[in-house]
Design a protein around this motif. Structure first.
Motif, PDB file in Angstrom:
ATOM      1  N   GLU A  59      -4.946  12.167  -4.549  1.00  0.00           N
ATOM      2  CA  GLU A  59      -4.772  10.717  -4.572  1.00  0.00           C
ATOM      3  C   GLU A  59      -3.317  10.357  -4.281  1.00  0.00           C
ATOM      4  OE1 GLU A  59      -5.365   6.882  -7.517  1.00  0.00           O
ATOM      5  OE2 GLU A  59      -5.052   8.873  -8.385  1.00  0.00           O
ATOM      6  N   ALA A  60      -2.376  11.099  -4.853  1.00  0.00           N
ATOM      7  CA  ALA A  60      -0.960  10.823  -4.617  1.00  0.00           C
ATOM      8  C   ALA A  60      -0.606  11.022  -3.147  1.00  0.00           C
ATOM      9  CB  ALA A  60      -0.094  11.715  -5.501  1.00  0.00           C
ATOM     10  N   VAL A  61      -1.151  12.056  -2.534  1.00  0.00           N
ATOM     11  CA  VAL A  61      -0.892  12.302  -1.119  1.00  0.00           C
ATOM     12  C   VAL A  61      -1.464  11.170  -0.268  1.00  0.00           C
ATOM     13  CG1 VAL A  61      -1.480  13.827   0.812  1.00  0.00           C
ATOM     14  CG2 VAL A  61      -0.709  14.799  -1.348  1.00  0.00           C
ATOM     15  N   ALA A  66      -0.801   6.282   2.932  1.00  0.00           N
ATOM     16  CA  ALA A  66      -1.150   4.878   3.176  1.00  0.00           C
ATOM     17  C   ALA A  66       0.098   4.001   3.154  1.00  0.00           C
ATOM     18  CB  ALA A  66      -2.158   4.405   2.134  1.00  0.00           C
ATOM     19  N   LEU A  67       1.000   4.262   2.222  1.00  0.00           N
ATOM     20  CA  LEU A  67       2.247   3.500   2.197  1.00  0.00           C
ATOM     21  C   LEU A  67       3.072   3.755   3.452  1.00  0.00           C
ATOM     22  CD1 LEU A  67       3.314   3.895  -1.549  1.00  0.00           C
ATOM     23  CD2 LEU A  67       2.490   1.829  -0.407  1.00  0.00           C
ATOM     24  N   GLY A  68       3.086   5.000   3.899  1.00  0.00           N
ATOM     25  CA  GLY A  68       3.804   5.321   5.132  1.00  0.00           C
ATOM     26  C   GLY A  68       3.207   4.622   6.334  1.00  0.00           C
ATOM     27  N   ILE A  69       1.880   4.563   6.397  1.00  0.00           N
ATOM     28  CA  ILE A  69       1.215   3.888   7.506  1.00  0.00           C
ATOM     29  C   ILE A  69       1.526   2.398   7.475  1.00  0.00           C
ATOM     30  CG2 ILE A  69      -1.053   3.206   8.394  1.00  0.00           C
ATOM     31  CD1 ILE A  69      -2.020   6.020   7.567  1.00  0.00           C
ATOM     32  N   ARG A  70       1.461   1.794   6.276  1.00  0.00           N
ATOM     33  CA  ARG A  70       1.785   0.368   6.168  1.00  0.00           C
ATOM     34  C   ARG A  70       3.222   0.104   6.598  1.00  0.00           C
ATOM     35  NH1 ARG A  70      -0.554   0.463   0.731  1.00  0.00           N
ATOM     36  NH2 ARG A  70      -2.775   0.363   1.070  1.00  0.00           N
ATOM     37  N   ALA A  71       4.141   0.985   6.189  1.00  0.00           N
ATOM     38  CA  ALA A  71       5.539   0.807   6.578  1.00  0.00           C
ATOM     39  C   ALA A  71       5.701   0.929   8.086  1.00  0.00           C
ATOM     40  CB  ALA A  71       6.411   1.837   5.866  1.00  0.00           C
ATOM     41  N   LEU A  72       4.996   1.875   8.690  1.00  0.00           N
ATOM     42  CA  LEU A  72       5.069   2.018  10.144  1.00  0.00           C
ATOM     43  C   LEU A  72       4.485   0.801  10.843  1.00  0.00           C
ATOM     44  CD1 LEU A  72       4.079   5.764  10.618  1.00  0.00           C
ATOM     45  CD2 LEU A  72       6.320   4.724  11.004  1.00  0.00           C
ATOM     46  N   GLU A  73       3.385   0.278  10.301  1.00  0.00           N
ATOM     47  CA  GLU A  73       2.778  -0.898  10.918  1.00  0.00           C
ATOM     48  C   GLU A  73       3.710  -2.106  10.824  1.00  0.00           C
ATOM     49  OE1 GLU A  73      -0.917  -1.207   8.809  1.00  0.00           O
ATOM     50  OE2 GLU A  73      -1.985   0.019  10.278  1.00  0.00           O
TER      51      GLU A  73
END
Length: 162
Positions: A59-61, A66-73
């Motif tokens: 879950e942590a991974v 997901a946070l990384g993807i949102r930041a990239l978006e």
């Protein structure tokens, strides 16, 4: 009162035999409780704890990804001016220093390309730059590694990925 055969058998034993048989029955009962109930339950609890810990790590991974993807978006630059898939593929290949072996139109409005003799360090960054700069992603991609370690790729680009 009619005694059952078990009671009659028990009463026929001497006091010493009755004590020994009672101790034997108690030991057998403890053995069955320990190895038949307690140990399997303890092992099941330990297995469940391992699965739970593994799920927490997973879950942590996933949350971090997901946070990384949102930041990239949020921080991704807008794609360059709208270009056809063929124009985008040609321009990005030239910028990446790739020579396309085959470029032909796809019936779906995209473009089919083939490239050969490239290193993984050339091919995959080109595909990433093509998606990032132009919003064009491959609808179909086949990559084959040859005996020398270079890659050959056949791809169909059919439009924007956004």
């Amino acid at each position: 009162m009619i005694a059952s055969p078990v009671i009659a058998w028990w009463e026929a034993r001497t006091r010493r035999e009755q004590v020994l048989l009672a101790v034997l029955a108690a030991g057998l009962g403890l053995f069955i409780l320990w190895f038949g109930v307690h140990r399997p339950l303890a092992q099941a609890r330990a297995d469940a704890a391992l699965r739970y810990d593994r799920a927490l790590r997973d879950e942590a991974v996933v949350r971090a990804a997901a946070l990384g993807i949102r930041a990239l978006e949020r921080g991704a630059p807008a794609p360059k001016a709208a270009a056809s898939p063929a124009e985008a593929v040609s321009a990005s290949a030239a910028a990446a220093g790739l020579t396309l072996g085959r470029v032909e139109p796809d019936p779906g409005g995209g473009v089919r390309v083939a490239v050969g003799g490239v290193s993984p360090g050339q091919l995959f960054p080109w595909l990433a730059a093509l998606q990032q700069d132009y919003g064009v992603t491959p609808a179909h991609l086949a990559v084959v590694k040859d005996a020398q370690g270079t890659l050959s790729a056949d791809a169909t680009f059919g439009g924007t990925g956004r």
